[in-house]
Design a protein around this motif. Sequence first.
Motif, PDB file in Angstrom:
ATOM      1  N   GLU A   1      24.079  43.587  18.662  1.00 21.34           N
ATOM      2  CA  GLU A   1      24.497  43.980  20.011  1.00 21.34           C
ATOM      3  C   GLU A   1      24.622  42.746  20.899  1.00 21.34           C
ATOM      4  N   ILE A   2      25.495  42.859  21.893  1.00 21.62           N
ATOM      5  CA  ILE A   2      25.802  41.732  22.772  1.00 21.62           C
ATOM      6  C   ILE A   2      25.601  42.168  24.218  1.00 21.62           C
ATOM      7  N   GLY A   3      24.629  41.551  24.872  1.00 23.05           N
ATOM      8  CA  GLY A   3      24.370  41.833  26.293  1.00 23.05           C
ATOM      9  C   GLY A   3      25.173  40.852  27.132  1.00 23.05           C
ATOM     10  N   ILE A   4      25.881  41.351  28.143  1.00 19.65           N
ATOM     11  CA  ILE A   4      26.765  40.483  28.931  1.00 19.65           C
ATOM     12  C   ILE A   4      26.447  40.591  30.430  1.00 19.65           C
ATOM     13  N   PRO A   5      25.303  40.037  30.862  1.00 17.99           N
ATOM     14  CA  PRO A   5      25.064  39.997  32.308  1.00 17.99           C
ATOM     15  C   PRO A   5      25.948  38.969  33.015  1.00 17.99           C
ATOM     16  N   GLY A   6      26.410  37.950  32.307  1.00 23.31           N
ATOM     17  CA  GLY A   6      27.328  36.966  32.899  1.00 23.31           C
ATOM     18  C   GLY A   6      28.491  37.711  33.543  1.00 23.31           C
ATOM     19  N   LEU A   7      28.919  37.231  34.708  1.00 27.00           N
ATOM     20  CA  LEU A   7      29.868  37.991  35.531  1.00 27.00           C
ATOM     21  C   LEU A   7      31.318  37.697  35.163  1.00 27.00           C
ATOM     22  N   TYR A   8      32.109  38.726  35.030  1.00 27.99           N
ATOM     23  CA  TYR A   8      33.566  38.613  34.819  1.00 27.99           C
ATOM     24  C   TYR A   8      34.254  39.335  35.969  1.00 27.99           C
ATOM     25  N   VAL A   9      35.399  38.812  36.408  1.00 24.41           N
ATOM     26  CA  VAL A   9      36.022  39.291  37.645  1.00 24.41           C
ATOM     27  C   VAL A   9      37.374  39.945  37.375  1.00 24.41           C
ATOM     28  N   THR A  10      37.804  40.747  38.327  1.00 24.72           N
ATOM     29  CA  THR A  10      39.126  41.370  38.220  1.00 24.72           C
ATOM     30  C   THR A  10      40.202  40.472  38.828  1.00 24.72           C
ATOM     31  N   GLU A  11      39.752  39.515  39.658  1.00 24.67           N
ATOM     32  CA  GLU A  11      40.696  38.543  40.242  1.00 24.67           C
ATOM     33  C   GLU A  11      40.011  37.194  40.337  1.00 24.67           C
ATOM     34  N   ASP A  12      40.667  36.149  39.877  1.00 29.09           N
ATOM     35  CA  ASP A  12      40.109  34.798  39.948  1.00 29.09           C
ATOM     36  C   ASP A  12      41.186  33.849  40.442  1.00 29.09           C
ATOM     37  N   PRO A  13      41.244  33.619  41.775  1.00 29.43           N
ATOM     38  CA  PRO A  13      42.307  32.764  42.312  1.00 29.43           C
ATOM     39  C   PRO A  13      42.250  31.347  41.755  1.00 29.43           C
ATOM     40  N   GLY A  14      41.109  30.896  41.261  1.00 28.87           N
ATOM     41  CA  GLY A  14      40.988  29.519  40.756  1.00 28.87           C
ATOM     42  C   GLY A  14      41.223  29.397  39.267  1.00 28.87           C
ATOM     43  N   ALA A  15      41.658  30.461  38.595  1.00 26.59           N
ATOM     44  CA  ALA A  15      41.812  30.407  37.133  1.00 26.59           C
ATOM     45  C   ALA A  15      42.963  29.500  36.737  1.00 26.59           C
ATOM     46  N   GLN A  16      42.927  29.019  35.477  1.00 24.25           N
ATOM     47  CA  GLN A  16      43.915  28.038  35.040  1.00 24.25           C
ATOM     48  C   GLN A  16      45.216  28.666  34.553  1.00 24.25           C
ATOM     49  N   ASP A  17      45.221  29.964  34.186  1.00 30.53           N
ATOM     50  CA  ASP A  17      46.494  30.581  33.788  1.00 30.53           C
ATOM     51  C   ASP A  17      46.636  31.942  34.460  1.00 30.53           C
ATOM     52  N   ASN A  18      47.870  32.473  34.419  1.00 28.15           N
ATOM     53  CA  ASN A  18      48.165  33.695  35.162  1.00 28.15           C
ATOM     54  C   ASN A  18      47.382  34.903  34.662  1.00 28.15           C
ATOM     55  N   ALA A  19      47.185  34.969  33.340  1.00 23.47           N
ATOM     56  CA  ALA A  19      46.423  36.094  32.787  1.00 23.47           C
ATOM     57  C   ALA A  19      45.002  36.070  33.349  1.00 23.47           C
ATOM     58  N   ALA A  20      44.371  34.912  33.281  1.00 26.78           N
ATOM     59  CA  ALA A  20      42.979  34.806  33.749  1.00 26.78           C
ATOM     60  C   ALA A  20      42.884  35.049  35.256  1.00 26.78           C
ATOM     61  N   LYS A  21      43.962  34.761  36.005  1.00 30.31           N
ATOM     62  CA  LYS A  21      43.964  35.041  37.456  1.00 30.31           C
ATOM     63  C   LYS A  21      43.743  36.538  37.712  1.00 30.31           C
ATOM     64  N   MET A  22      44.146  37.365  36.746  1.00 27.55           N
ATOM     65  CA  MET A  22      43.932  38.813  36.842  1.00 27.55           C
ATOM     66  C   MET A  22      42.734  39.277  36.016  1.00 27.55           C
ATOM     67  N   GLY A  23      41.923  38.336  35.552  1.00 25.39           N
ATOM     68  CA  GLY A  23      40.746  38.697  34.764  1.00 25.39           C
ATOM     69  C   GLY A  23      41.051  39.038  33.314  1.00 25.39           C
ATOM     70  N   SER A  24      42.285  38.765  32.831  1.00 21.68           N
ATOM     71  CA  SER A  24      42.624  39.035  31.429  1.00 21.68           C
ATOM     72  C   SER A  24      42.277  37.819  30.583  1.00 21.68           C
ATOM     73  N   LEU A  25      41.485  38.028  29.560  1.00 20.03           N
ATOM     74  CA  LEU A  25      41.017  36.920  28.745  1.00 20.03           C
ATOM     75  C   LEU A  25      41.533  37.063  27.318  1.00 20.03           C
ATOM     76  N   SER A  26      41.585  35.938  26.622  1.00 19.81           N
ATOM     77  CA  SER A  26      42.101  35.929  25.257  1.00 19.81           C
ATOM     78  C   SER A  26      40.941  36.105  24.268  1.00 19.81           C
ATOM     79  N   LEU A  27      40.674  37.361  23.918  1.00 23.08           N
ATOM     80  CA  LEU A  27      39.528  37.679  23.065  1.00 23.08           C
ATOM     81  C   LEU A  27      39.967  37.967  21.645  1.00 23.08           C
ATOM     82  N   ARG A  28      39.145  37.515  20.675  1.00 18.26           N
ATOM     83  CA  ARG A  28      39.396  37.895  19.292  1.00 18.26           C
ATOM     84  C   ARG A  28      38.625  39.191  19.033  1.00 18.26           C
ATOM     85  N   PHE A  29      39.097  40.263  19.669  1.00 23.18           N
ATOM     86  CA  PHE A  29      38.339  41.515  19.695  1.00 23.18           C
ATOM     87  C   PHE A  29      38.220  42.137  18.308  1.00 23.18           C
TER      88      PHE A  29
END
Length: 398
Positions: free
Chosen positions: A296-324
Amino acid sequence: MASASNRGVIFQGAGKVTVETIDFPKLALGDRKCDHGVILKILTTNICGSDQHMVRGRTTAPKGLVLGHEITGQVIECGRDVEFICEGDVVSVPFNIACGRCRNCKEGKTGICLNVNPARPGAAYGYVDMGGWVGGQAEYVMVPYADFNLLKFPDREQAVEKITDLTLLSDIFPTGYHGCVTAGVGPGSIVYIAGAGPVGLAAAASARLLGAACVIVGDMIPERLRQARSFGCEVVDLRMDVKLSDMVAEITGSPEVDAFVDCVGFEAHGCGHDHGHEQPATVLNSAMDLTRAGGEIGIPGLYVTEDPGAQDNAAKMGSLSLRFGLGWAKSHSFHTGQCPVMRYNRALMQAILFNRVEIAKAVNVQVISLDDAPKGYADFDGGAAKKFVIDPHGLVAA
Ligand SMILES: NC(=O)c1ccc[n+]([C@@H]2O[C@H](COP(=O)([O-])OP(=O)(O)OC[C@H]3O[C@@H](n4cnc5c(N)ncnc54)[C@H](O)[C@@H]3O)[C@@H](O)[C@H]2O)c1
Ligand SMILES: [Zn+2]
Ligand SMILES: [Zn+2]
């Protein structure tokens, strides 16, 4: 009643906080009456990594926001509808604001109360998108739904004596503990904690309290790794150009762990030769790599729905490149979100009061004055291995 003046820490835009005169709290939020609330004289109020996301300009937080969601204080005024909390009580305030009446509160999910934030489930003091409640890095604050939200300490003198530990009950101790519980940590677990900030260190101390056999903490700040080692953790220095699973195998004899806790969040940095660069998905991807099948993976680290300082457009909307697919193939469970502090704070208070855990020592609490808050923010941002606790009335120092 105390004098009607108040001062607090204000967000002034990216990279800047100041201490200003602010309104004395009322038993209301705009037009919303809060006769169920109390006014607290604040005993301690901590600076958090969550505040840093705002101060670094990585959220849409508005200028002028009064910061602060980690609050401990003494009740100086009770609203008309408060029945059981009394003037003079010394209390810990869960950072989640919860009504105690909605479906989620009734299910114990106080981090996603449905009645305290018109914009989305969940609220907190002094935080962007969290309902507009005034923050508590201040001298005084209003706490709504006081009977439901507040944890009263059994004895005032004992509370003051143990304040540097008890102040951590408003957020990071329960949050670190929740990260471990949701990662399935128990007696004999091999645990990896990503991040040696205050939340990571609180999670590491919690893993030990829960009986973990081996707690490994990873970060790229040597001072923070030394702090983790000071109370018995193994550490991995992520500046090294070695695969994480190889570094873990070097310690435990196996490249996988039973439980993984992400105490970093979306401002994660890459490892090895990439350690200077941001890679928001790196911790989540290493969680799937390092955690055993069925873990199991506990994720208290915070993830956002909007990140104006992100480096790419996907991450600006909180979309991350996961190997799900990897996590799916290993039947991993993921547990996200705000920690429902109330689920744990009473038990962890007892662990502190009966000397079962030295949480202030583990996270290296440093008490500072309200006027030193801007310096505290800057030092914390610089990677100090410290948890800064503001003492706005000089009561702890005295
Ligand atoms: N879920 C909740 O209820 C809750 C409550 C409190 C805090 N938080 C969040 O927890 C996170 C940690 O808080 P904190 O106060 O310890 O913050 P912090 O910024 O002090 O600590 C984060 C640490 O992660 C390290 N790091 C960066 N990239 C890494 C990587 N790839 N692997 C390992 N470590 C890496 C940084 O060097 C830093 O030491 C933040 O995102 C904060 O917002 C969540
Ligand atoms: Zn916090
Ligand atoms: Zn509710």
